[in-house]
Design a protein around this motif. Structure first.
Motif, PDB file in Angstrom:
ATOM      1  N   TYR A 112      82.164  45.561  15.433  1.00  0.00           N
ATOM      2  CA  TYR A 112      81.087  46.265  16.127  1.00  0.00           C
ATOM      3  C   TYR A 112      80.399  45.403  17.177  1.00  0.00           C
ATOM      4  O   TYR A 112      79.347  45.768  17.685  1.00  0.00           O
ATOM      5  N   ASP A 113      80.988  44.280  17.516  1.00  0.00           N
ATOM      6  CA  ASP A 113      80.398  43.379  18.503  1.00  0.00           C
ATOM      7  C   ASP A 113      81.192  43.458  19.804  1.00  0.00           C
ATOM      8  O   ASP A 113      82.303  42.921  19.907  1.00  0.00           O
ATOM      9  N   ALA A 114      80.636  44.126  20.793  1.00  0.00           N
ATOM     10  CA  ALA A 114      81.323  44.275  22.081  1.00  0.00           C
ATOM     11  C   ALA A 114      81.554  42.928  22.761  1.00  0.00           C
ATOM     12  O   ALA A 114      82.549  42.740  23.463  1.00  0.00           O
ATOM     13  N   ALA A 115      80.639  41.983  22.539  1.00  0.00           N
ATOM     14  CA  ALA A 115      80.777  40.659  23.152  1.00  0.00           C
ATOM     15  C   ALA A 115      81.989  39.915  22.610  1.00  0.00           C
ATOM     16  O   ALA A 115      82.524  39.014  23.266  1.00  0.00           O
ATOM     17  N   GLN A 116      82.409  40.272  21.404  1.00  0.00           N
ATOM     18  CA  GLN A 116      83.586  39.656  20.798  1.00  0.00           C
ATOM     19  C   GLN A 116      84.822  40.553  20.925  1.00  0.00           C
ATOM     20  O   GLN A 116      85.793  40.392  20.191  1.00  0.00           O
ATOM     21  N   ALA A 117      84.769  41.492  21.862  1.00  0.00           N
ATOM     22  CA  ALA A 117      85.888  42.427  22.089  1.00  0.00           C
ATOM     23  C   ALA A 117      86.179  43.252  20.853  1.00  0.00           C
ATOM     24  O   ALA A 117      87.334  43.469  20.473  1.00  0.00           O
ATOM     25  N   GLY A 118      85.099  43.730  20.219  1.00  0.00           N
ATOM     26  CA  GLY A 118      85.263  44.577  19.051  1.00  0.00           C
ATOM     27  C   GLY A 118      85.723  45.976  19.426  1.00  0.00           C
ATOM     28  O   GLY A 118      85.880  46.310  20.603  1.00  0.00           O
ATOM     29  N   GLY A 119      85.917  46.803  18.419  1.00  0.00           N
ATOM     30  CA  GLY A 119      86.366  48.169  18.646  1.00  0.00           C
ATOM     31  C   GLY A 119      87.655  48.467  17.922  1.00  0.00           C
ATOM     32  O   GLY A 119      88.367  47.561  17.457  1.00  0.00           O
ATOM     33  N   ALA A 120      87.970  49.743  17.818  1.00  0.00           N
ATOM     34  CA  ALA A 120      89.118  50.182  17.041  1.00  0.00           C
ATOM     35  C   ALA A 120      90.448  49.709  17.626  1.00  0.00           C
ATOM     36  O   ALA A 120      91.327  49.235  16.903  1.00  0.00           O
ATOM     37  N   LEU A 121      90.595  49.834  18.952  1.00  0.00           N
ATOM     38  CA  LEU A 121      91.903  49.514  19.528  1.00  0.00           C
ATOM     39  C   LEU A 121      92.196  48.020  19.487  1.00  0.00           C
ATOM     40  O   LEU A 121      93.306  47.609  19.146  1.00  0.00           O
TER      41      LEU A 121
END
Length: 445
Positions: free
Chosen positions: A290-299
């Protein structure tokens, strides 16, 4: 006549094997020797076998001690063999004491003392150097890596790096690793290879530093977040004589490789469609996913698995790729994504989610039949080949041991020792293609 039976791998045959067979032979009038098959060795997690089944059978034959040589193909076969050959004594090495007491119901069990100071592992050490491995990161998967590495000969995990020296030291203590470092360069000077398991967005940075120092790299997926970075890393690996592998464990698992072999053999005809899914529901919003800064996300977190299946089955030249996503606006990451691929004469769909749930299966549609792999397909243990005439259907079973990391570790060590990768394993071109798909998604998102 008193019949004795014993079993073993008999890899790199040595005096210890000879003496064990001599002792077993003296227990009766007839000696049956079971030699483990390659597939059975893999299924029980023994991944350090150097010789082929044929070579190992010949090792036993040359001993002159076996009256009958059989092949052990599966777990549970020992009892069947004991009954089939009317065996009186089951003999096995003393390092298995207590493990085969259940066989006493069918015959006598004798544990033979092994010859001390002689082992196949020692011989391997003389033939091939032990690869000193350093771990980059102290997260969820690195502990599993250490545990799984114990099932593979030829490496020794001697160091761990973490930005937080205290965490690195605690990790080293817990897993009995000799060195803990907060200076990456210092750790690199002590090892031959690294396993990188840090946040996605810094994979490139750590892998590049290691390759420039001439260190082999096994890097968690995704290898990088752009095609250009992945291409650069593989070029650096070639220039510096290093092995670079992306750690998508499914690519190295026996069941998945068997599945690819069946498909490539044309059993289901031309592949017309691939549908692969991997979803989970993650409730802890403090995690990397859930951390966008760490390139999070489902894909970025789960996409490499279905992308692997699509790439291996349909190739790296789609005519078109498009995405449908649902985004968590608060955390700015995708929580559900479907990637649609159009190929010449075929199509594919990759489905991933961290706030969604569906059957995590794999279906491969062919012109003559189809293959179905139930969830979790990425830990391929069982799949079915199905046809219009159901009488032709076949079921395949292959063991997937524990976390499955041992398969990629074994492939990594073999590559370092000069063995060519299996055609079913992940190639640099395929790894670069997957990085490109992730980059394309992130740019569009």
């Amino acid at each position: 006549m008193k019949t004795v039976i014993t079993y073993g791998t008999f890899d790199l045959y040595h005096t210890g094997h000879q003496r064990l067979l001599e002792r077993a032979r003296k227990l009766g009038d007839k000696l049956i020797v079971g030699v483990t098959s390659d597939l059975y060795d893999q299924s029980r997690g023994k991944l350090n076998v150097q010789q082929s089944l044929e070579e190992r059978i010949e090792n036993v034959r040359r001993s002159g001690l076996a009256d009958v040589i059989i092949v052990e193909n599966e777990e549970g076969q020992k009892i069947e063999d004991i009954q089939r050959y009317d065996v009186d004594v089951f003999a096995i090495g003393s390092d298995w004491i207590g493990k085969f007491d259940y066989i006493k119901e069918y015959c006598d069990v004798v544990y033979l003392e092994r010859t001390k100071g002689v082992s196949s592992t020692d011989i391997r050490k003389k033939l091939l150097p032990i690869i000193r491995v350093g771990i980059v990161g102290c997260g969820r998967i690195t502990g599993r890596f250490v545990n799984e590495s114990k099932f593979v000969s030829g490496l020794d995990v001697i160091a761990v790096y973490g930005r937080d020296k205290k965490k690195a030291s605690e990790f080293a203590t817990k897993y009995e690793i000799s060195g803990a470092y907060s200076d990456y360069g210092h750790m690199l000077s002590t090892v031959d290879a690294v396993y990188i398991a840090v946040s996605h967005h810094v994979h490139y940075e750590f892998a590049k530093k290691a390759l420039l120092q001439g260190k082999h790299v096994l890097c968690e997926k995704p290898l990088t977040l752009t095609q250009e970075q992945a291409t650069e890393l593989y070029q650096l690996a070639t220039e510096h004589g290093c092995v670079l592998m992306e750690a998508i464990k499914t690519a190295y698992a026996p069941g998945f490789c068997q599945l690819l072999g069946i498909v490539k053999g044309g059993v289901i005809g031309n592949v017309l469609a691939v549908d692969a899914a991997f979803t989970k529901i993650i409730t802890d919003k403090t995690l990397r996913e859930y951390d966008a800064a760490q390139a999070g996300g489902a894909l970025t977190e789960l996409g490499t698995y279905p992308l692997l299946a699509i790439t291996k089955l349909l190739g790296t030249q789609p005519l078109n790729v498009s995405f449908f996503s649902i985004k968590n606006e608060e955390y700015q990451v995708d929580t559900f994504t479907r990637a649609h691929f159009t190929y010449k004469g075929a199509n594919a769909i990759a489905t991933v989610g961290i706030e969604a749930k569906r059957e995590g299966d794999l279906c491969i549609t062919g012109s003559k039949g189809y293959i179905y792999v139930p969830a979790p397909w990425w830990k391929t243990e069982y799949f079915e080949v199905r046809f219009e005439n159901s009488e032709r259907n076949r079921k395949y079973f292959t063991k997937f041991e524990e976390d499955g990391l041992r398969y990629e570790i074994a492939a990594f060590i073999k590559r370092i020792n000069g063995n060519e990768p299996s055609q079913h394993h992940l190639s640099p071109e395929e790894s670069i293609f997957i990085a490109g798909i992730i980059e394309q998604f992130r740019n569009q998102a």
